[in-house]
Design a protein around this motif. Sequence first.
Motif, PDB file in Angstrom:
ATOM      1  N   HIS A  16       0.853  -1.194   0.000  1.00 41.15           N
ATOM      2  CA  HIS A  16       0.000   0.000   0.000  1.00 41.15           C
ATOM      3  C   HIS A  16       0.885   1.238   0.000  1.00 41.15           C
ATOM      4  N   CYS A  17       0.997   1.866  -1.160  1.00 37.18           N
ATOM      5  CA  CYS A  17       1.750   3.103  -1.289  1.00 37.18           C
ATOM      6  C   CYS A  17       1.154   3.886  -2.459  1.00 37.18           C
ATOM      7  N   HIS A  18       1.610   5.116  -2.636  1.00 39.69           N
ATOM      8  CA  HIS A  18       1.032   6.002  -3.640  1.00 39.69           C
ATOM      9  C   HIS A  18       2.134   6.734  -4.391  1.00 39.69           C
ATOM     10  N   VAL A  19       1.753   7.338  -5.509  1.00 42.63           N
ATOM     11  CA  VAL A  19       2.561   8.383  -6.143  1.00 42.63           C
ATOM     12  C   VAL A  19       1.681   9.617  -6.306  1.00 42.63           C
ATOM     13  N   PHE A  20       2.291  10.788  -6.121  1.00 40.89           N
ATOM     14  CA  PHE A  20       1.627  12.071  -6.339  1.00 40.89           C
ATOM     15  C   PHE A  20       2.344  12.772  -7.487  1.00 40.89           C
ATOM     16  N   GLY A  21       1.661  12.894  -8.626  1.00 41.92           N
ATOM     17  CA  GLY A  21       2.255  13.603  -9.746  1.00 41.92           C
ATOM     18  C   GLY A  21       3.502  12.909 -10.266  1.00 41.92           C
ATOM     19  N   PRO A  22       4.608  13.702 -10.471  1.00 46.51           N
ATOM     20  CA  PRO A  22       4.749  15.131 -10.220  1.00 46.51           C
ATOM     21  C   PRO A  22       3.718  15.957 -10.987  1.00 46.51           C
ATOM     22  N   GLY A  23       3.261  17.038 -10.350  1.00 47.46           N
ATOM     23  CA  GLY A  23       2.139  17.791 -10.879  1.00 47.46           C
ATOM     24  C   GLY A  23       2.365  18.391 -12.238  1.00 47.46           C
ATOM     25  N   ASP A  24       3.625  18.701 -12.597  1.00 44.71           N
ATOM     26  CA  ASP A  24       3.860  19.282 -13.915  1.00 44.71           C
ATOM     27  C   ASP A  24       3.810  18.237 -15.015  1.00 44.71           C
ATOM     28  N   GLU A  25       3.853  16.965 -14.645  1.00 38.24           N
ATOM     29  CA  GLU A  25       3.759  15.875 -15.623  1.00 38.24           C
ATOM     30  C   GLU A  25       2.407  15.189 -15.572  1.00 38.24           C
ATOM     31  N   PHE A  26       1.885  14.992 -14.358  1.00 39.66           N
ATOM     32  CA  PHE A  26       0.582  14.344 -14.165  1.00 39.66           C
ATOM     33  C   PHE A  26      -0.266  15.265 -13.280  1.00 39.66           C
ATOM     34  N   PRO A  27      -1.012  16.183 -13.884  1.00 41.18           N
ATOM     35  CA  PRO A  27      -1.752  17.187 -13.098  1.00 41.18           C
ATOM     36  C   PRO A  27      -2.740  16.545 -12.128  1.00 41.18           C
ATOM     37  N   PHE A  28      -2.953  17.208 -11.004  1.00 35.36           N
ATOM     38  CA  PHE A  28      -3.917  16.756 -10.015  1.00 35.36           C
ATOM     39  C   PHE A  28      -5.340  17.077 -10.488  1.00 35.36           C
ATOM     40  N   ALA A  29      -6.298  16.297  -9.995  1.00 31.98           N
ATOM     41  CA  ALA A  29      -7.677  16.394 -10.479  1.00 31.98           C
ATOM     42  C   ALA A  29      -8.325  17.711 -10.047  1.00 31.98           C
ATOM     43  N   PRO A  30      -9.090  18.343 -10.923  1.00 33.88           N
ATOM     44  CA  PRO A  30      -9.766  19.594 -10.551  1.00 33.88           C
ATOM     45  C   PRO A  30     -10.686  19.439  -9.336  1.00 33.88           C
ATOM     46  N   GLU A  31     -11.267  18.264  -9.169  1.00 26.17           N
ATOM     47  CA  GLU A  31     -12.234  18.050  -8.080  1.00 26.17           C
ATOM     48  C   GLU A  31     -11.572  17.599  -6.780  1.00 26.17           C
ATOM     49  N   ARG A  32     -10.260  17.566  -6.734  1.00 28.66           N
ATOM     50  CA  ARG A  32      -9.545  17.077  -5.548  1.00 28.66           C
ATOM     51  C   ARG A  32      -9.895  17.909  -4.314  1.00 28.66           C
ATOM     52  N   LYS A  33      -9.776  17.268  -3.131  1.00 24.28           N
ATOM     53  CA  LYS A  33     -10.046  17.955  -1.874  1.00 24.28           C
ATOM     54  C   LYS A  33      -8.764  18.338  -1.142  1.00 24.28           C
ATOM     55  N   TYR A  34      -7.615  18.013  -1.734  1.00 26.33           N
ATOM     56  CA  TYR A  34      -6.332  18.458  -1.207  1.00 26.33           C
ATOM     57  C   TYR A  34      -5.328  18.497  -2.346  1.00 26.33           C
ATOM     58  N   THR A  35      -4.285  19.287  -2.182  1.00 26.49           N
ATOM     59  CA  THR A  35      -3.181  19.319  -3.138  1.00 26.49           C
ATOM     60  C   THR A  35      -1.914  18.915  -2.387  1.00 26.49           C
ATOM     61  N   PRO A  36      -1.309  17.782  -2.758  1.00 26.27           N
ATOM     62  CA  PRO A  36      -0.167  17.272  -1.997  1.00 26.27           C
ATOM     63  C   PRO A  36       1.153  17.828  -2.507  1.00 26.27           C
ATOM     64  N   CYS A  37       2.228  17.395  -1.865  1.00 25.27           N
ATOM     65  CA  CYS A  37       3.561  17.576  -2.421  1.00 25.27           C
ATOM     66  C   CYS A  37       3.742  16.588  -3.569  1.00 25.27           C
ATOM     67  N   ASP A  38       4.743  16.806  -4.397  1.00 20.75           N
ATOM     68  CA  ASP A  38       5.098  15.804  -5.400  1.00 20.75           C
ATOM     69  C   ASP A  38       5.746  14.606  -4.711  1.00 20.75           C
ATOM     70  N   ALA A  39       5.453  13.417  -5.220  1.00 22.06           N
ATOM     71  CA  ALA A  39       6.068  12.182  -4.720  1.00 22.06           C
ATOM     72  C   ALA A  39       6.150  11.228  -5.910  1.00 22.06           C
ATOM     73  N   SER A  40       7.301  11.190  -6.541  1.00 16.59           N
ATOM     74  CA  SER A  40       7.436  10.548  -7.844  1.00 16.59           C
ATOM     75  C   SER A  40       7.692   9.053  -7.742  1.00 16.59           C
ATOM     76  N   LYS A  41       7.578   8.394  -8.894  1.00 11.11           N
ATOM     77  CA  LYS A  41       7.877   6.963  -8.961  1.00 11.11           C
ATOM     78  C   LYS A  41       9.338   6.694  -8.624  1.00 11.11           C
ATOM     79  N   ALA A  42      10.253   7.579  -9.062  1.00  8.14           N
ATOM     80  CA  ALA A  42      11.673   7.369  -8.769  1.00  8.14           C
ATOM     81  C   ALA A  42      11.933   7.430  -7.270  1.00  8.14           C
ATOM     82  N   GLN A  43      11.271   8.347  -6.596  1.00  7.06           N
ATOM     83  CA  GLN A  43      11.438   8.457  -5.141  1.00  7.06           C
ATOM     84  C   GLN A  43      10.817   7.259  -4.432  1.00  7.06           C
ATOM     85  N   LEU A  44       9.684   6.761  -4.932  1.00  9.49           N
ATOM     86  CA  LEU A  44       9.073   5.566  -4.353  1.00  9.49           C
ATOM     87  C   LEU A  44       9.988   4.357  -4.518  1.00  9.49           C
ATOM     88  N   PHE A  45      10.540   4.180  -5.706  1.00 10.40           N
ATOM     89  CA  PHE A  45      11.387   3.012  -5.942  1.00 10.40           C
ATOM     90  C   PHE A  45      12.690   3.104  -5.144  1.00 10.40           C
TER      91      PHE A  45
END
Length: 306
Positions: A31-60
Motif C-alpha cells: 500500500h503506497c502512492h505516487v503524487f504527480g509530479p504535478g507538472d507531468e501528471f496534473p492533479f484532479a480539478p475536483e480534488r479535496k487536497y493538493t499534496p507535495c510531489d512524490a514521484s515513482k523514482a522516489q518511491l522506488f
Amino acid sequence: MSFEKTSGWLDWYAGPSRPKFTLPAGSVDAHCHVFGPGDEFPFAPERKYTPCDASKAQLFALRDHLGFARNVIVQATCHGADNRAMADACRSSNGRARGVATVRRSVTDRELEALHADGVRGVRFNFVKRLVDFTPKDELLEIAARVGQLGWHVVVYFEAVDLPELWDFFTALPTTVVVDHMGRPSVDQPLDGAEFQLFLKFMREHGNVWSKVSCPERLSLAGPPALNGEQSAYRDVVPFARAVVEAFPDRVLWGTDWPHPNLKNHMPDDGLLVDFIPHIATTADLQRKLLVDNPMRLYWPEEFWQ
C-alpha cells in the motif's frame, strides 16, 4: 503546470532510517502512492487536497532502501479517476509493481484492458466522506462486476463507525474485498469492544474479505518514539493489528502508505514503520505470509502458483 500545496501539508520524510528488522526475501509494500509530479501528471480539478510531489523514482528508491522487492501502488484521491501517474509507475517498474485504480462507470472495456496490461489488479472504493464525494452504490456494484471479469478485486476505505451501514453493500460485492487499514478502528476503545469485534466478525463470516494491517501512524494516539519516548512505535495499535494477523494469517497485507497523505501531527520515519512489523506478526511464518505469500497470491498469482 504549477500547483500550490494545501496549507499545512506535511511533506514525506526524506531521511528514513534503515530498518532493524530484516524483511523476508521477496517482500511487498502492498500500500503506497505516487503524487504527480504535478507538472507531468496534473492533479484532479475536483480534488479535496493538493499534496507535495512524490514521484515513482522516489518511491522506488524508498523500496530499495527499506529492503522491499515490490510495490502495490494505490491510486491517490488527489488524482481522481485519472490513473496515468499510477499506471506510469507500474509500467516503469519492470514488473515489480502492481496497481489499484479508481474508475468511473463510464470507463470502457478497452480502457480497463489497458490498465490491466499496465499492471492494475484492483479498484478502490473510498467511503471516507472528508476525502471524496459520494458515488452511488449501484454504480460501484456495476464497476465491481466488470472488473471481476478481469480477475481484479475491490479495495474499500472506510471508517469503523460506518461499517454497520456499509456491511450489506460490502457483502454484495462479487470479488475479493480488501479493507484498508483495518477499517480505521478507534484504538482508544477496548480490543474486545463492539466496534472492533464487529470488524473481526465481518472478516470471520466472509472469507473473501482481506485486511491491510497498515498505517499505525494514522491510527495511533500514542505516537512514534520521537514524540513519546517509548521504545515501541505506535504501541496502542499493536494489539489490534496483531489480532487481525493471528486470526486471519492468509488474508492480511501490509504497506508503508508512503508518502503518507493528509497526516496532521507528524510525518513518520518509514524505517520505523518497517520495525513495527515484528510486533504484529510475531513469527517468521506470519511475517512471510503477511509480506510475501499473501500479496504475491493476490497481485502476482501467475508467479505465486507456478
